[in-house]
Design an enzyme around this catalytic site. Structure first.
Site, PDB file in Angstrom:
ATOM      1  CB  CYS A   1      -1.413   0.009  -5.012  1.00 15.69           C
ATOM      2  SG  CYS A   1      -1.439  -0.081  -6.814  1.00 15.69           S
TER       3      CYS A   1
ATOM      4  CG  HIS B   1      -6.227   0.477  -4.332  1.00 14.90           C
ATOM      5  ND1 HIS B   1      -5.425   1.540  -3.965  1.00 14.90           N
ATOM      6  CD2 HIS B   1      -5.727   0.024  -5.499  1.00 14.90           C
ATOM      7  CE1 HIS B   1      -4.491   1.725  -4.881  1.00 14.90           C
ATOM      8  NE2 HIS B   1      -4.638   0.814  -5.824  1.00 14.90           N
TER       9      HIS B   1
ATOM     10  CD  GLU C   1      -6.912   2.771  -0.874  1.00  9.20           C
ATOM     11  OE1 GLU C   1      -6.775   1.608  -0.441  1.00  9.20           O
ATOM     12  OE2 GLU C   1      -6.266   3.213  -1.850  1.00  9.20           O
TER      13      GLU C   1
END
Lengths: 231, 85
Positions: A90, A198, A200
């Site tokens: 990002c 994302h 994660e």
């Protein structure tokens, strides 16, 4: 010995703890993930580097424009040139393009809306540190959370990215106007990857898909390989 | 000497400018007909210490190229607003 992954913290980063927590899921025997302040000038001892999401330096001027001048970025450039795995997520992707470590630029989303949703992406190549353990065509469900995620570059660069197999991820339904549905790209050697989604935040079945784990697994494998390169 | 310099940054021709397009569509609603080529960008006012006007301009151009604009998607123009102060 656990492989050591550094997560860079710029003033205004806000996803660094998510990345550390997600990498922690691989267990202390495999991964030791820690934060690296942006004023750091050396990345010696790290087996992989992550530039996390957020608003580095407040995204003043343009996302990533000022983060490029943080002292750590010179070390990141050297680390990348030396073949070290570097992943920008990002805002981290925006920083890598501004720093010239990845081609193109991320401009405002088509439709001028901040997007906070889950999107489908497909893996387009496995020659990178983020997709080495994945398969081409694998469909992933990942969160996005951005205003400036609309990837663009000139026609010659796009042609080159295609010819050199450097488009890493594509959206299955383009949410932001990205050229060629691009959600992630890599450098020539595949050791520097930037992506808008994302991974994660897609590591816990209770709150999301766990499709991000496969990508992070690839990074951990690449980092472990790096850790065993004789210096 | 100090020179007042204006650096304008806007998107390259051919790069989609959704803000400009939205404003262009909004203008007729207020009765402003016949406006096209609306583009949205940024303007920077700088006061630059330099030996003469060309030197001030050169420094501003370099700043624009290296920081104020992202050459992948943006172009810049530099105007020295008034003489030395």
């Amino acid at each position: 010995m656990a492989t050591k992954i550094g997560v860079v913290v710029f003033p205004g980063s806000n996803c660094e703890h998510d990345v550390v927590k997600a990498l922690g899921l691989f267990g202390p025997a495999r991964v030791e993930a820690g934060l690296v302040w942006h004023g750091e000038r050396s990345l010696a001892g790290y087996d992989a580097i992550v530039l996390p999401g957020g608003f580095a330096h407040g995204d003043y001027l343009r996302p990533g424009a000022l983060a490029r001048f943080s002292p750590v970025m010179e070390a990141v450039a050297k680390y990348a040139a030396d073949g070290g795995p570097v992943v920008g997520i990002c805002n981290g992707f925006q920083v890598l393009t501004e720093a010239g470590l990845l081609p193109g630029a991320l401009q405002k989303n088509r439709g001028l809306r901040f997007l906070c949703t889950t999107v489908g992406v497909s893996v387009c190549t496995t020659r990178t540190v983020l997709t080495g353990e994945s398969t081409v065509g694998a469909q992933l469900s990942l969160p996005i959370n951005h205003f400036e995620g609309n990837f663009t570059c000139d026609a010659a660069t796009l042609e080159r990215l295609r010819a050199e197999d450097r488009i890493v991820l594509r959206y299955t339904a383009n949410p932001n106007g990205s050229l060629d549905d691009i959600a992630g790209v890599c450098n020539e050697d595949g050791n520097v990857v930037g992506l808008m989604p994302h991974p994660e935040r897609a590591c816990d079945a209770m709150t999301s898909s766990t499709d991000g784990m496969g990508l992070l697994e690839s990074l951990v494998v690449a980092a472990t390989r790096r850790a065993h390169v004789p210096v | 000497m100090k020179y007042e310099v204006l650096v304008e940054v806007r998107l390259r021709p051919g790069i989609a400018d959704p803000q400009g397009a939205t404003i262009e569509r909004a203008l007729p609603a207020l009765g402003f007909e016949g406006v096209d080529d609306v583009s949205v960008g940024k303007a920077f006012r700088l006061s630059i210490e330099a030996s003469d006007e060309p030197a001030a301009r050169d420094r501003a151009v370099e700043m624009a190229d290296r920081l104020l604009a992202n050459p992948v998607i943006e172009v810049s123009t530099v105007t020295v607003l008034d003489g030395a102060r």
